[in-house]
Each structure stands twice: as C-alpha cells, then as structure tokens.
Design a protein around this motif. Structure first.
Motif, PDB file in Angstrom:
ATOM      1  N   THR A   1      49.245  48.578  44.337  1.00 35.76           N
ATOM      2  CA  THR A   1      48.788  49.213  43.102  1.00 35.76           C
ATOM      3  C   THR A   1      48.030  48.205  42.256  1.00 35.76           C
ATOM      4  O   THR A   1      48.277  47.017  42.345  1.00 35.76           O
ATOM      5  CB  THR A   1      49.982  49.728  42.275  1.00 35.76           C
ATOM      6  N   ALA A   2      47.125  48.704  41.456  1.00 34.46           N
ATOM      7  CA  ALA A   2      46.286  47.789  40.677  1.00 34.46           C
ATOM      8  C   ALA A   2      46.180  48.265  39.234  1.00 34.46           C
ATOM      9  O   ALA A   2      45.148  48.749  38.817  1.00 34.46           O
ATOM     10  CB  ALA A   2      44.904  47.691  41.304  1.00 34.46           C
ATOM     11  N   PRO A   3      47.284  48.124  38.505  1.00 33.57           N
ATOM     12  CA  PRO A   3      47.255  48.561  37.105  1.00 33.57           C
ATOM     13  C   PRO A   3      46.406  47.607  36.277  1.00 33.57           C
ATOM     14  O   PRO A   3      46.842  46.512  35.950  1.00 33.57           O
ATOM     15  CB  PRO A   3      48.731  48.498  36.693  1.00 33.57           C
TER      16      PRO A   3
ATOM     17  N   ARG B   1      37.170  44.199  31.802  1.00 27.84           N
ATOM     18  CA  ARG B   1      36.170  44.544  30.787  1.00 27.84           C
ATOM     19  C   ARG B   1      36.464  45.912  30.179  1.00 27.84           C
ATOM     20  O   ARG B   1      37.189  46.719  30.765  1.00 27.84           O
ATOM     21  CB  ARG B   1      34.773  44.522  31.425  1.00 27.84           C
ATOM     22  N   ASP B   2      35.887  46.114  29.016  1.00 28.41           N
ATOM     23  CA  ASP B   2      36.213  47.321  28.262  1.00 28.41           C
ATOM     24  C   ASP B   2      35.861  48.606  29.008  1.00 28.41           C
ATOM     25  O   ASP B   2      36.451  49.657  28.769  1.00 28.41           O
ATOM     26  CB  ASP B   2      35.502  47.299  26.899  1.00 28.41           C
ATOM     27  N   ASP B   3      34.875  48.528  29.885  1.00 31.80           N
ATOM     28  CA  ASP B   3      34.450  49.743  30.593  1.00 31.80           C
ATOM     29  C   ASP B   3      35.331  50.048  31.814  1.00 31.80           C
ATOM     30  O   ASP B   3      35.014  50.949  32.593  1.00 31.80           O
ATOM     31  CB  ASP B   3      32.975  49.628  31.021  1.00 31.80           C
ATOM     32  N   GLY B   4      36.411  49.288  31.981  1.00 35.66           N
ATOM     33  CA  GLY B   4      37.327  49.567  33.084  1.00 35.66           C
ATOM     34  C   GLY B   4      37.013  48.787  34.347  1.00 35.66           C
ATOM     35  O   GLY B   4      37.794  48.795  35.307  1.00 35.66           O
ATOM     36  N   THR B   5      35.850  48.121  34.364  1.00 33.05           N
ATOM     37  CA  THR B   5      35.541  47.281  35.510  1.00 33.05           C
ATOM     38  C   THR B   5      36.213  45.914  35.330  1.00 33.05           C
ATOM     39  O   THR B   5      36.747  45.599  34.267  1.00 33.05           O
ATOM     40  CB  THR B   5      34.019  47.072  35.680  1.00 33.05           C
TER      41      THR B   5
ATOM     42  N   VAL C   1      31.487  42.426  40.347  1.00 31.20           N
ATOM     43  CA  VAL C   1      31.944  43.472  39.441  1.00 31.20           C
ATOM     44  C   VAL C   1      32.728  44.463  40.294  1.00 31.20           C
ATOM     45  O   VAL C   1      32.190  45.048  41.242  1.00 31.20           O
ATOM     46  CB  VAL C   1      30.769  44.192  38.738  1.00 31.20           C
ATOM     47  N   LEU C   2      34.016  44.590  39.970  1.00 32.73           N
ATOM     48  CA  LEU C   2      34.922  45.449  40.736  1.00 32.73           C
ATOM     49  C   LEU C   2      35.222  46.713  39.942  1.00 32.73           C
ATOM     50  O   LEU C   2      35.373  46.662  38.714  1.00 32.73           O
ATOM     51  CB  LEU C   2      36.236  44.712  41.012  1.00 32.73           C
ATOM     52  N   VAL C   3      35.327  47.810  40.658  1.00 38.46           N
ATOM     53  CA  VAL C   3      35.743  49.056  40.005  1.00 38.46           C
ATOM     54  C   VAL C   3      37.025  49.546  40.675  1.00 38.46           C
ATOM     55  O   VAL C   3      37.192  49.411  41.887  1.00 38.46           O
ATOM     56  CB  VAL C   3      34.642  50.147  40.081  1.00 38.46           C
ATOM     57  N   PRO C   4      37.934  50.089  39.859  1.00 39.05           N
ATOM     58  CA  PRO C   4      39.186  50.578  40.440  1.00 39.05           C
ATOM     59  C   PRO C   4      38.919  51.744  41.379  1.00 39.05           C
ATOM     60  O   PRO C   4      38.034  52.568  41.135  1.00 39.05           O
ATOM     61  CB  PRO C   4      40.013  51.015  39.224  1.00 39.05           C
ATOM     62  N   HIS C   5      39.683  51.802  42.458  1.00 35.70           N
ATOM     63  CA  HIS C   5      39.525  52.880  43.433  1.00 35.70           C
ATOM     64  C   HIS C   5      40.863  53.085  44.114  1.00 35.70           C
ATOM     65  O   HIS C   5      41.403  52.168  44.702  1.00 35.70           O
ATOM     66  CB  HIS C   5      38.465  52.524  44.471  1.00 35.70           C
ATOM     67  N   SER C   6      41.356  54.308  44.021  1.00 35.83           N
ATOM     68  CA  SER C   6      42.672  54.611  44.566  1.00 35.83           C
ATOM     69  C   SER C   6      43.645  53.559  44.027  1.00 35.83           C
ATOM     70  O   SER C   6      43.692  53.312  42.838  1.00 35.83           O
ATOM     71  CB  SER C   6      42.608  54.639  46.094  1.00 35.83           C
TER      72      SER C   6
END
Lengths: 142, 142, 142
Positions: free
Chosen positions: A2-4, A89-93, A122-127
C-alpha cells in the motif's frame, strides 16, 4: 504494498519497493512488465538521447533493444537506485530524486560500473503502488 | 527493531535493518553472530557451490574461511544489498529478493567490484526481527 | 519528513531520507546547505585526516575544497550510503552505522569506485529531521 501518500515514511518505503520491482523487471528482460510501471503516456527523457521516449510501446521497445544487446554481448545488467529523496506534492504526485548505477557483469568476469546517473521521477499513485509519469535521467559522464 | 509482518511498510524497513546487521556482522568477522541470523537448520545455496551449506556451525565455518582468506590477502570485503523487494506469504514467512554486491578494498588501493549477485531469501519472524531459513545466491558471472 | 524517534521503522526511513538530502547537497556543491545538516558544533572525524573538522564554517570549507578539486579534475562525485543500521539511544540521539562509497565519473569516461568507507554518526533530532553531531568515517584502504 500500500502507498498511503499522506504518510512520508510509508511513501519513502513504498517508492523503494516500487523501484525494486521496476528495476528487477527490466534487468530480467520482462520489458512489457517494466513498461507498465509507467503511465500509458509516460515519458522517459535522458541526456543520452536526443528525444524523450513516450508511451508504453515505445518504452518497451527501447528496453527490449537494450536487453537484447546485453544478451548478445553476454553480459548481465543490473540497475541500482540509491540515495532516494521523495517529496510529496500538492497535486498528489510525488517527486523522487535518486542516484542510479548500471553495473554490468560479463560471463566469467568481474562486474564493472557502466553508468552513474541521477534519476528524477514524477510518480502518480496507481492502485496500491505507483506509476512513472515522467522520468529524466542525467548521466554523469556527459 | 520490531517487525510487525502484517504491515508492508514496516516489513520492508525491518528487513533492511536486519540485512544491515547481518552483513556488518559478516564483514567484521563476527561469523558466529552472522550464523545466528539464520535458523538453526538454515540453508545457504549458491550457484558458485556444488552443494548448499546447512546449519549454523557449517555456515560459520564457511564465513570464517572467507573472512580469514580476505584478511590473509590484506583486503576488506563489504557486502552491499540493494533493490530489495519483499513479499509476505500466507504461511507467515517473507520472501525477499535483492541485488547484492561484494566490494573489496586492498590496503593502499582503490575499491573494486568483486561480485554482482541476486539474493533470494525466505525469512521467518524471530523475536523482534528475522532469521534466514533459506538463501539462494546467484552470481551474475556464472 | 517527520522523524518520530520513538518508532524504529519511521526512524530508519527518516534517516535514509536525511542522508539522501545530505549527500545530494554535497555532491551538487551546495556546501553551506550540506554544512547545515550538522549541528553548529558538529564534528567530522576521519582516519584519512590527522584532526577532526569542527563547526559549520570549517565543514563547509572542507566540502568546498573537495568539490572544487573534483570540478577542476572534470569529474562528478557521488556519495552512496547503504546497509544502514540505526539504533535509538536513551538520551534521544540516534546512532547510525552505514557503509559509504565515493563514485567518481570523468567526462566521457566510465564511473569508478574511489573510496569504500564505514560511516558512524551520532544524530540529534532537529525540527522534523536530523542533524549530525559527530561523524566518524573510516576508509577501508587505510
């Protein structure tokens, strides 16, 4: 894993686990699996290449070419990331900056450092993990 | 360090701390302490050896031999693990896959990569840390 | 990154993040920023130097000298820490023992291992991170 994203400790560790999966996929020649660790329109830029590579099919093709080349040369390649610094970052990335080494080992020979680089993602949450949206790799020798 | 197997973030970090302790013990010549990081019937298999080593006394003997050999040659050995991927299993054990380097430094000389390997462990919880039940090390050069 | 000293998992991860920041500052030539990762009276001792360096201005001067020297030689230096073992102490400080490599890359050339060392730090909590109060670096080649 998990990646909270809200907890910086969990974030740092989850990104490490993500990178371990990603690099082991590439070094093992599972290039489609590697390409799927990027977003569908993910970008890989490097100061070694004139233009960035964009999208999973193109990423997989580049990775396959490099893997096949290593196989042809009879060497095993390992990508090591270290000194990871993560910044939500503020945008969730998540911005992730790390050092990356490429180590190559010929059959019957000693390992050698091939490349020393800096990797900025730049990483974005996924699953319950991450995807790379943008990667910029800067080789120290160029 | 506590190792609550149920939390993947804690797990990843606890295994890192365990490996740091384990490798520092071996590299410092504390070979009995190193052997005690395996279960009493722990197994160490490697594609460099014809047969696996089994049990703490045998493990300590192999480690002592390697440490003494390095001392005789006047080199310092360091084992580096990286790119750790951990996967908890339903039976309470943990599968851990990492890359491992051996770096040797002669007195008065520069360090050199000696081995590049993949290390696959089955870890079992013990007290507030782990023990290695089975280790398989695959050298890239073989 | 918050650094709740009471939780060993958070501690291990927070120290990793701290080291990543610290080493990236030095390797990028941001030597004042690097010096500020020590306490005002922080001490850097090394078996390579006859006497320890003490205090931020002196630390920054030593780091600047090393960075400028590398620039003059046309090489990029990277400090890699690994195999981190952390141990919280009753007085609120943290003992951290890690391996550290220096990797240098000349323009147009392959990277090379320059130093293999052991780094032993006494860290003190500061804001939501850490400061180095005492560092002892032991080179493997000496």
């Amino acid at each position: 894993m998990t990646a909270p994203v809200t907890d910086p400790v969990a974030l740092h560790t989850a990104v490490q686990q993500f990178y371990a999966h990603q690099m082991q996929a590439m070094d093992s020649g599972r290039v489609e699996e590697w390409a799927e660790t990027f977003t569908p329109d993910g970008v890989f830029a490097a100061n070694a290449f004139p233009e960035p590579t964009k999208g999973r099919p193109a990423l997989a093709a580049v990775a396959r070419h490099a893997f096949t080349e290593a196989e042809t040369q009879g060497v095993v390649r390992r990508h090591w990331l270290g000194m990871l610094y993560v910044e939500p970052r503020d945008d969730g990335t998540v911005f992730a900056r790390s050092y990356a080494l490429v180590i190559i080992t010929p059959k019957g020979g000693a390992p050698a450092l091939s490349r020393s680089t800096v990797c900025e993602d730049v990483l974005v949450p996924h699953s319950n993990s991450w995807l790379v949206q943008e990667r910029a790799v800067t080789r120290d020798d160029l």
